[in-house]
Every structure is written in structure tokens, then in C-alpha cells.
Design a protein around this motif. Structure first.
Motif, PDB file in Angstrom:
ATOM      1  N   SER A   1       0.851  -1.188   0.000  1.00  0.00           N
ATOM      2  CA  SER A   1       0.000   0.000   0.000  1.00  0.00           C
ATOM      3  C   SER A   1       0.885   1.236   0.000  1.00  0.00           C
ATOM      4  CB  SER A   1      -0.920   0.009   1.224  1.00  0.00           C
ATOM      5  OG  SER A   1      -0.165  -0.083   2.422  1.00  0.00           O
TER       6      SER A   1
ATOM      7  N   ASN B   1      -2.709   9.054  -6.217  1.00  0.00           N
ATOM      8  CA  ASN B   1      -3.922   8.382  -5.738  1.00  0.00           C
ATOM      9  C   ASN B   1      -4.964   9.389  -5.276  1.00  0.00           C
ATOM     10  OD1 ASN B   1      -1.630   8.372  -3.667  1.00  0.00           O
ATOM     11  ND2 ASN B   1      -3.402   8.147  -2.313  1.00  0.00           N
TER      12      ASN B   1
ATOM     13  N   ARG C   1      -8.119   1.265  -6.980  1.00  0.00           N
ATOM     14  CA  ARG C   1      -7.660   2.616  -6.657  1.00  0.00           C
ATOM     15  C   ARG C   1      -7.811   3.515  -7.888  1.00  0.00           C
ATOM     16  NH1 ARG C   1      -2.146   4.201  -3.452  1.00  0.00           N
ATOM     17  NH2 ARG C   1      -3.653   4.402  -1.746  1.00  0.00           N
TER      18      ARG C   1
ATOM     19  N   LEU D   1     -15.329   2.658  -2.861  1.00  0.00           N
ATOM     20  CA  LEU D   1     -14.115   3.428  -2.648  1.00  0.00           C
ATOM     21  C   LEU D   1     -14.415   4.584  -1.689  1.00  0.00           C
ATOM     22  CD1 LEU D   1     -13.748   1.933  -5.460  1.00  0.00           C
ATOM     23  CD2 LEU D   1     -12.203   3.791  -6.061  1.00  0.00           C
TER      24      LEU D   1
ATOM     25  N   ASP E   1      -9.681   4.978  -2.940  1.00  0.00           N
ATOM     26  CA  ASP E   1      -9.559   3.544  -3.165  1.00  0.00           C
ATOM     27  C   ASP E   1     -10.473   2.765  -2.223  1.00  0.00           C
ATOM     28  OD1 ASP E   1      -8.252   3.698  -0.699  1.00  0.00           O
ATOM     29  OD2 ASP E   1      -6.262   3.613  -1.579  1.00  0.00           O
TER      30      ASP E   1
ATOM     31  N   CYS F   1      -6.657   7.003  -9.688  1.00  0.00           N
ATOM     32  CA  CYS F   1      -5.513   7.908  -9.675  1.00  0.00           C
ATOM     33  C   CYS F   1      -5.666   8.985 -10.737  1.00  0.00           C
ATOM     34  CB  CYS F   1      -4.213   7.138  -9.929  1.00  0.00           C
ATOM     35  SG  CYS F   1      -3.756   5.979  -8.628  1.00  0.00           S
TER      36      CYS F   1
ATOM     37  N   GLY G   1      -2.581   7.231   0.906  1.00  0.00           N
ATOM     38  CA  GLY G   1      -4.006   7.036   1.164  1.00  0.00           C
ATOM     39  C   GLY G   1      -4.358   7.262   2.616  1.00  0.00           C
TER      40      GLY G   1
END
Length: 551
Positions: free
Chosen positions: A386, A459, A447, A484, A462, A449, A389
Motif C-alpha cells: 500500500s 492516488n 484505486r 471506494l 480507493d 488515480c 491514502g
């Protein structure tokens, strides 16, 4: 530097209206006795004002640092500030058990307040993160005396945030457990661990089985971490007494909510906002470009919170400040050309538009055509990492360039053509991904972007869903709905939209071992192939709430 001068300088830095309430009297470590005899240590910041209202803050993070400044700011503005350490923390007696005692201890504290000679019968509450959970635990039972609430990056229910998508928010939970434990170790030892980059926590996030991760991180067993590993199913009765979402419609006090687009509790906080609106309330909602612990969030929380308390706890607003005429919703639209917007409600009217996944890594609004699926192999022994975020630690959270993770073979990307005009997305975002897997146990991570003209992939939002045969019993290709994080973002002309599809995002979410073993005890790791389908019968897409489209 004298405390009174520090308070005055802080008020100037925050651009707060001037106050003339006189000196602040501070009494520390007051013993407030709960119904079971446990003593809750409490600090009282008293203004030199008759019939002043009271603002209560209950916290597991100690009563020093920023809370001392907040106590003085509140008292300087003509309020009694009462800051209390939750049981088992900050010198209070008993054992800290997240969410278990906050309702009863809050009610007992309110009873104590009513017996104080300075009590005016007017109560406000202020809280960030767990302090906000403590607010919601008390709010519905506080009666007419509760006149205002300031809820910052928090929510009434933590279960869904802990198990978002029915996975497990490993980074958030274990990092928080380590943070709480760190309050019990000597200051110098803690500073050494921080300077070294917290290698014990890093090792714990990689460790299996998870039931040992708390001991790797801290050297001790943390009861709530063990309980959260065991009671992770949606049917678990454990959480019924630890969430307060069903009490939110009963809250009559005006509420201001402050949060960020990359906050760990954003979806749950917006659920609380929707619940209040459905009950006829008129909360104020502020969403900025912040993460859970970012400095900008702290400043915004003080400005919004103190302003809200000014309006709802004082009969007359302070000199030089008119009554509030602000819009019910104020949010920051990210991306080039964005900025702050005022709205009448959340979410605003939008046209949900499907951006379909196509062969060759293309993302477009046109309908899918016959095509072969794309494949990738997910290996939990080398889990897809990851990046940025919504994370608990601010310096690792928020927007980051995703090109490094997108170069991995276990991440599929689908990218639009350069936009001919701006596309503005504001509201809930969801995806529908059609997947075929050789393993019945898997995760689907999506995700969104923004790819800028230099090729950097930032990003925006997500989400992840854990797939099990019980939740998705069909065989063959599965349609997986993925919620998301909500967003407000402006994709500028010349930029491209990109969607990532992967089998995980570790350690933000616990890796899926692929075996169906229990969350806390799983040690066997099984890799497997996934197919992402995008033909007319399987129209995989991300669905965006479009406010303006100039594509």
C-alpha cells in the motif's frame, strides 16, 4: 513563556477573534469517581466569567501538549474546559478497553459536572478521533444540557472502519495499539524507537500469525488487539455494545464535523452525517485535503470548533463576529483548479458515469466490446504494498506517486486518454469488478488515480473487498462491488484517469492468505491467478459522480 501569552499568540496565529475574559485558573488531577469506584483524573480550566458554559473533552492520549493549549483557549473564550483521561490512561484508574466504558464514564462525569458550583447547565463537547467516539457514546443520553458537539475525524461506529470491505485494517489497528502502549514506556526509550524508524512496529506489520503481532511491536499482549482479531465477522455480538450508530438519530445538539479526504474514518463519518440529516438535523460538514493527523486538520478543527462553540454555547457571539451564515457543507476540491466550495448538502447532485475497463489497459466511457480477460498472480508471501491514502500516521498518508507499485506484475492499470477538458468528481465512488479466481478466498483492491502530464500517478481514492465463498457463493466469474472512499477531485485538461486493480494493499489491509484460515492464526500462504473480465457480459468499471465533464 507565560501560559497566558502563549494562549494569546496561538489565538492570533489561528486568526481567532480577540477575547477579554481575564486570567484562567487551572486545577489539575481532580478525582472524578465513576460508579464502580474508578477514579478518572481530570483537569479544569476555569474562566473569570459568571455562568460560563462547559466544554468536555474525554481522551486516552493524556492531558498535556495540544490539549493544554485547547483548554486555555476555551477558558480564554469564556468557557469551563474539562479535560479528562479515559480510564486506564493518563493517570486514571482501571484498565483501558476501547469503547467499553465511555458511555457510563461519560454519564458519571456529567453527573459530577452537575454538582459543581460553577455548572451553568450548558454543555459542549469537543473531540478528535477516539475523543469523538467518547462524545458519541454520551451524546444521546446527555439530555437538553448538551448544546453543541465538535466531532473531528471520528465516527459513532468503528466496526466498519476496522473491517473495511470485511478485511482488517492492520496498519491502523496495530499502529494505534503501539501508540497507546508507547504512553506507558519511558520518554527517552520512546524517542530512541522513533528515531530508529520504529523497526519493531515495521516487523510486526509483516509478521504472521497476526495474533503475535502485538507482542512483536510492543513486547506485551494487547487484549483489544487480540479481541479484534477474534471477533471480525459481521455477525459478531462483540461489537453491538461498542458502536453507537443507532443512537445518532437521538442526538439533538448541533454538530460540526471536520474531516479529510484521506482520513481513515471518512466513510463512517459521512454515514453519521447522513443519519443526522435523515433525522432532520442540520449538521455542518467540513472536508479538507487532510489526513488523520495532519497539521492543517488540527488548525481547521480549532477554527471550526471554537467558532461553532461560540455560536451555540454563548447567547451572544463574541465582539467583531457575526452569527454564522456559512453553508452547511464546505469542502476542498483536489486537483489543479480545485479549491474550497460551499454546498447546501452532501453529496451534491451528480451524474454517475461508468468508466469501463478495456483490453490493452484502456479506461473509457464507451461500452465494452468482446475481449480476453487480463491476468495477474497474487502472492501473499510478497503482498502488493500500500502507498499513501488513508493511514493513521500523517507522514505516510495522503497522495503519493504510485508509479513504483504500478510497475509490479501483480497490479493491473487502466488509463484514459488525455482529457480535453476538466472532469470534476464529487461524491461517493464505487466500482464493479468482474473477476475469476483459481482460489475461492481473495481480495479485490481498486484505486483511482490522477496521471499528470509528467506521468506521475497520484492516488485519489480507493477501496478493498474481501471475497469468501460465504459472501460470494456463485462459481465462475464473480461481480464484486467495491466501495471506494468518497472524494471531491478535479481532473484537469491534459491529465488522465487511471484505475488500478490488485489483490491487496498491505499493510494497510491485512494480506489475504488465500486459504480461508482464521484472521489471527493464518500462517499458510497460497498464491493464485486472477482474471479481470471486461467484455459486454462482464462490464468492469469504476462509477464516478460527475459534476462537470469536459472530456
Amino acid at each position: 513563556m507565560p501560559a497566558r501569552l502563549v494562549t494569546r499568540l496561538a489565538a492570533v496565529a489561528l486568526r481567532l477573534p480577540p477575547t477579554r475574559s481575564g486570567p484562567v485558573r487551572v486545577t489539575r488531577d481532580l478525582p472524578v469517581r465513576a460508579r464502580d469506584g474508578v477514579v478518572l483524573r481530570t483537569d479544569h480550566y476555569a474562566p473569570k466569567v459568571r455562568d460560563a458554559p462547559t466544554v468536555l473533552i474525554r481522551t486516552p492520549y493524556g492531558r498535556g501538549g495540544p490539549l493544554r493549549l485547547l483548554g486555555r483557549l476555551l477558558a480564554a473564550r469564556g468557557r469551563h474546559a474539562v479535560i479528562q483521561s479515559c480510564r486506564g490512561t493518563g493517570g486514571s484508574g482501571g484498565t483501558f478497553a476501547p469503547l467499553v466504558h465511555e458511555r457510563d464514564d461519560g454519564l458519571d462525569t456529567l453527573d459530577w459536572l452537575r454538582r459543581q458550583p460553577w455548572w451553568s447547565g450548558q454543555l459542549g463537547m469537543f473531540g478528535v478521533s477516539y475523543q469523538g467516539f467518547a462524545q458519541w457514546a454520551l451524546a444521546a443520553d446527555a439530555g437538553e444540557e448538551l448544546r453543541a458537539m465538535v466531532a473531528v475525524v471520528t465516527a459513532s461506529a468503528t466496526r466498519d472502519s476496522t473491517y473495511a470491505g470485511e478485511s482488517f485494517a492492520l496498519d491502523t489497528v496495530l499502529t494505534w495499539a503501539e501508540l497507546l502502549h508507547a504512553q506507558t514506556v519511558p520518554w527517552l526509550a520512546r524517542q530512541r524507537e522513533l528515531k530508529r524508524g520504529q523497526p519493531r512496529l515495521a516487523a510486526a506489520l509483516e509478521h504472521l500469525p497476526l495474533m503475535d503481532a502485538d507482542r512483536v511491536a510492543t513486547g506485551v499482549t494487547i487484549p483489544f488487539f487480540q479481541e479484534w482479531l477474534r471477533h471480525h465477522t459481521p455477525q459478531a455480538g462483540y461489537w453491538r455494545s461498542r458502536v453507537f450508530a443507532d443512537r445518532v438519530p437521538l442526538v439533538r445538539a448541533p454538530v460540526v464535523m471536520v474531516t479529510g479526504w484521506h482520513d481513515i474514518f471518512l466513510p463512517a463519518q459521512l454515514d453519521d452525517h447522513a443519519t443526522l440529516r435523515a433525522a432532520g438535523a442540520e449538521p455542518r460538514l467540513v472536508i479538507g485535503p487532510w489526513t488523520h493527523g495532519s497539521p492543517g486538520l488540527f488548525v481547521a478543527a480549532l477554527r471550526e470548533g471554537l467558532s461553532w462553540l461560540d455560536e451555540h454555547l454563548l447567547a451572544t457571539p463574541p465582539a467583531g463576529r457575526p452569527s454564522r451564515a456559512a453553508a452547511p457543507v464546505r469542502l476542498y476540491v483536489g486537483g489543479p483548479g480545485g479549491g474550497w466550495r460551499d454546498l447546501p448538502d452532501w453529496p451534491p447532485p451528480a451524474v454517475e458515469t461508468a468508466w469501463h475497463l478495456h483490453a490493452g489497459g484502456e479506461l473509457a466511457v464507451r461500452q465494452p466490446v468482446p475481449s480476453a480477460p487480463d491476468e495477474f498472480r497474487y502472492d501473499p508471501a510478497d503482498p502488493t504494498p500500500s502507498l499513501g491514502g488513508p493511514l493513521l500516521v500523517a507522514k505516510r498518508a495522503g497522495p503519493v506517486d504510485n508509479r513504483h507499485v504500478e510497475a509490479r506484475p501483480d497490479v493491473l492499470t487502466y488509463t484514459s486518454a488525455p482529457l480535453t477538458g476538466p472532469v470534476e468528481v464529487i461524491g461517493p465512488v464505487r466500482a464493479e469488478i468482474h473477476v475469476r479466481s483459481e482460489l475461492p478466498h481473495l481480495d479485490v483492491y481498486v484505486r483511482l488515480c490522477d496521471v499528470d502530464p509528467r506521468g506521475r500517478s497520484w492516488n485519489v481514492c480507493d477501496g478493498l473487498v474481501r471475497v469468501t465463498p460465504e459472501r460470494f457463493p456463485a462459481s465462475g466469474a464473480l461481480r464484486i462491488p467495491v466501495s471506494l472512499w468518497p472524494t471531491a477531485y478535479r481532473f484537469a485538461a491534459g491529465h488522465r484517469l487511471r484505475v488500478q486493480v490488485a489483490g491487496g494493499a498491505h499493510p494497510r489491509w491485512a494480506r489475504n492468505p488465500g486459504t480461508g484460515e482464521p484472521l489471527g492464526t493464518a500462517v499458510t500462504l497460497r498464491a493464485g491467478w486472477r482474471q479481470i473480465l471486461h467484455d459486454p457480459a462482464h462490464p468492469s468499471a469504476v462509477l464516478l459522480p460527475i459534476i462537470h465533464s469536459g472530456r
